[in-house]
Scaffold this motif. Structure first.
Motif, PDB file in Angstrom:
ATOM      1  N   ALA A 108     -10.655  -4.834  63.239  1.00  0.00           N
ATOM      2  CA  ALA A 108     -11.542  -3.861  63.888  1.00  0.00           C
ATOM      3  C   ALA A 108     -10.878  -2.485  63.926  1.00  0.00           C
ATOM      4  N   GLY A 109     -11.670  -1.475  63.566  1.00  0.00           N
ATOM      5  CA  GLY A 109     -11.185  -0.098  63.550  1.00  0.00           C
ATOM      6  C   GLY A 109     -10.580   0.328  62.233  1.00  0.00           C
ATOM      7  N   ALA A 110     -10.362  -0.616  61.327  1.00  0.00           N
ATOM      8  CA  ALA A 110      -9.783  -0.295  60.015  1.00  0.00           C
ATOM      9  C   ALA A 110     -10.810   0.376  59.113  1.00  0.00           C
ATOM     10  N   LEU A 111     -10.323   1.222  58.225  1.00  0.00           N
ATOM     11  CA  LEU A 111     -11.099   1.627  57.061  1.00  0.00           C
ATOM     12  C   LEU A 111     -10.926   0.456  56.104  1.00  0.00           C
ATOM     13  N   TYR A 112     -11.946  -0.362  55.989  1.00  0.00           N
ATOM     14  CA  TYR A 112     -11.835  -1.692  55.396  1.00  0.00           C
ATOM     15  C   TYR A 112     -11.106  -1.705  54.057  1.00  0.00           C
ATOM     16  N   ASP A 113     -10.058  -2.485  53.995  1.00  0.00           N
ATOM     17  CA  ASP A 113      -9.235  -2.747  52.820  1.00  0.00           C
ATOM     18  C   ASP A 113      -8.431  -1.537  52.351  1.00  0.00           C
ATOM     19  N   MET A 114      -8.411  -0.449  53.185  1.00  0.00           N
ATOM     20  CA  MET A 114      -7.691   0.744  52.739  1.00  0.00           C
ATOM     21  C   MET A 114      -6.737   1.312  53.779  1.00  0.00           C
ATOM     22  N   GLU A 115      -7.103   1.316  55.041  1.00  0.00           N
ATOM     23  CA  GLU A 115      -6.232   1.914  56.060  1.00  0.00           C
ATOM     24  C   GLU A 115      -6.332   1.101  57.342  1.00  0.00           C
ATOM     25  N   ALA A 116      -5.197   0.594  57.791  1.00  0.00           N
ATOM     26  CA  ALA A 116      -5.145  -0.242  58.992  1.00  0.00           C
ATOM     27  C   ALA A 116      -5.140   0.608  60.260  1.00  0.00           C
ATOM     28  N   GLU A 162     -16.408   1.412  54.808  1.00  0.00           N
ATOM     29  CA  GLU A 162     -16.747   0.709  56.048  1.00  0.00           C
ATOM     30  C   GLU A 162     -15.632   0.802  57.074  1.00  0.00           C
ATOM     31  N   ILE A 163     -16.037   1.064  58.298  1.00  0.00           N
ATOM     32  CA  ILE A 163     -15.148   0.896  59.445  1.00  0.00           C
ATOM     33  C   ILE A 163     -15.470  -0.473  60.024  1.00  0.00           C
TER      34      ILE A 163
END
Length: 151
Positions: free
Chosen positions: A56-64, A36-37
């Motif tokens: 917002a804009g993060a690859l949820y729980d993996m990349e900020a 999820e983005i």
């Protein structure tokens, strides 16, 4: 693919865009397989306080995201998500600024998943092809001007 769309979120709202969603019966929810983005009111939603990988804009729980370029709740944001399985690369552009880049479908991706809350989810992030999902968390969210280009 390259997916472009505009979104706006209500005050305190939470939503997201997932890809690679597999609809087999063994996977009960889209987020069981689809990365999820995040679409979020960074100012008011509690997830924004849980760390930058939930903003917002993060690859949820993996990349900020590298920075917060979102507009306030109730205003339109333009987002472009690129998932290039051939190049093994994904990216998120938000309001004209590339804010997130990440690998896909390789060992680095597998390591990222193993360090996330999805580590023990058998099907998570494993499907190169699948559905694209606009997430419903019960908050008001608007999407418009949705376009997709196959790579």
């Amino acid at each position: 693919f390259i997916l472009s769309l505009d979104w706006k979120i209500s005050e305190g709202g939470n939503s997201g865009v997932m890809w690679g969603v597999n609809e087999d019966a063994e996977y009960k929810k889209p987020y069981h397989t689809g990365p999820e983005i995040q679409v979020l009111d960074n100012e008011r939603h509690p997830d924004a306080k849980a760390g930058k990988t939930h903003q917002a804009g993060a690859l949820y729980d993996m990349e900020a995201p590298s920075e917060d370029v979102t507009k306030p709740a109730g205003e339109w944001n333009t987002m472009v998500i690129t998932i290039d399985n051939g190049e093994k690369r994904g990216s998120v552009e938000l309001n004209g600024t590339e804010v997130t880049t990440f690998p896909v479908g390789n060992e680095i991706w597998s390591t990222m998943v193993s360090k996330s809350k999805f580590a023990d989810w058998d099907g998570f992030g494993k499907f190169i092809q699948g559905k694209i999902v606009l997430q419903d968390h019960g908050d008001k969210v608007w999407y418009r001007d949705i376009k997709i280009k196959e790579l």
